[in-house]
Design an enzyme around this catalytic site. Structure first.
Site, mmCIF file in Angstrom:
data_model
loop_
_atom_site.group_PDB
_atom_site.id
_atom_site.type_symbol
_atom_site.label_atom_id
_atom_site.label_comp_id
_atom_site.label_asym_id
_atom_site.label_seq_id
_atom_site.Cartn_x
_atom_site.Cartn_y
_atom_site.Cartn_z
ATOM 1 N N HIS A 1 4.135 1.356 2.012
ATOM 2 C CA HIS A 1 5.267 0.612 1.435
ATOM 3 C C HIS A 1 5.894 1.421 0.309
ATOM 4 C CE1 HIS A 1 2.892 -3.028 2.903
ATOM 5 N NE2 HIS A 1 4.070 -3.182 3.471
ATOM 6 N N HIS B 1 0.859 -1.188 0.000
ATOM 7 C CA HIS B 1 0.000 0.000 0.000
ATOM 8 C C HIS B 1 0.895 1.238 0.000
ATOM 9 C CE1 HIS B 1 1.036 -0.036 4.225
ATOM 10 N NE2 HIS B 1 0.488 -1.230 4.354
#
Ligand code: PAF
Length: 285
Positions: free
Chosen positions: A40, A37
């Site tokens: 990250h 997501h």
């Protein structure tokens, strides 16, 4: 879109990194468990700004899940993750099978005393040994110049800093500030497990942390603020509240009474909303 190279074995990973090193290039490592997501991707962008080459890993590490935990339901969507990594121009994905990391006869565990104890360490027995073991392996397999981890998992970050220092692993560990949804909820792969109603309630965790940090920095009594925060979380629907505690930001030790303004403090919390365990933390300014 980049030419993302995908490797599943340690020799392939080592061969690629060795070739880059021979060319004088620097390497950043971003270990993940996938279900990527925005948080990250922030780690990946930060990695890109710090090294010539970025290696991402996706490995849902079984040894950091206790038997009663969510290993089998942990979100896995490798095809989507690969698209994101290509869009972000990541150079290499290391996505090994469990048997590549833990072959038959694997018998070693890395445990870090002190910072692994208390907080999540009390509620997830064996979790930090699992994290420390896999991160040690990933660092030794890749031998990057820098490795990046989110501050959302603040205790994990301190565990990783300790093990690299104690084991003389020549890597710089970078903690990247927590990425939040517009309503304050810390981004996490597990947020997908929240029901629609729980998702509406979830940002209360960050709101209560923020209010507590303001009160403590204004001089309010730490114990009273933490007790009131636990009550506030329970009233909002969080149950159980595993912990809501103030710790020294570097050692995670319980701070001395009247420790004075020099000590850098952090509030850390873990609480359940239905079947989802949320963690978050905040610095006390
Ligand atoms: O934070 C995570 O996603 C994991 O704990 C890590 C660091 C990738 C180790 O499995």
């Amino acid at each position: 879109m980049s030419d993302l190279k995908i490797v599943r074995t340690i020799p392939e990973l080592r061969a690629t990194v060795t070739a880059w090193r021979r060319d004088g290039q620097t390497v950043a490592l971003v270990p993940t468990m996938g279900a990527l997501h925005e948080a990250h991707m922030t780690l990946m962008q930060e990695a890109r700004s710090r090294a010539d080459r970025v290696v991402a890993t996706i490995f849902v590490n079984p040894t950091q899940f206790a038997e009663n935990e969510d290993l089998s339901t942990y979100p896995r969507r490798e095809a989507k993750d690969i698209e994101r990594l290509q869009q972000d121009e990541i150079d290499l994905l290391f996505a090994p099978d469990v048997s590549e990391i833990y072959p038959d006869g694997f018998a070693t565990s890395v445990t870090v005393k002190g910072v692994s104890e208390g907080l999540c360490g009390d509620h997830r027995p064996g979790h930090f040994a699992g994290v420390a073991t896999v991160v040690t392996k990933l660092l030794l397999q890749t031998l990057p110049d820098v490795a990046l981890f989110g501050e959302k998992d603040f205790q994990q970050l301190q565990v990783i800093k300790s093990l690299t220092r104690d084991l003389d692993i020549p890597v710089k560990i970078i903690g990247v500030p927590t990425v939040r949804e517009p309503d304050g909820l810390a981004m996490s792969s597990r947020n997908t497990h929240l029901s629609a109603d729980e998702r509406i309630l979830a940002p209360v965790l960050h709101q209560i942390l923020t209010e507590a940090a303001i009160k403590i920095s204004a001089g309010d009594d730490i114990q009273q603020v933490c007790s009131a925060a636990v009550i506030g979380l329970r009233e909002a629907g969080f149950a159980p509240v595993e912990y809501f505690e103030v710790r020294d930001a570097a050692t995670l030790a319980v701070p001395e009474q009247n420790s004075g303004p020099k000590q850098s403090l952090r509030i850390l919390t873990a609480a359940w909303l239905g079947a989802t365990r949320l963690i978050d933390n905040i610095a006390i300014a």
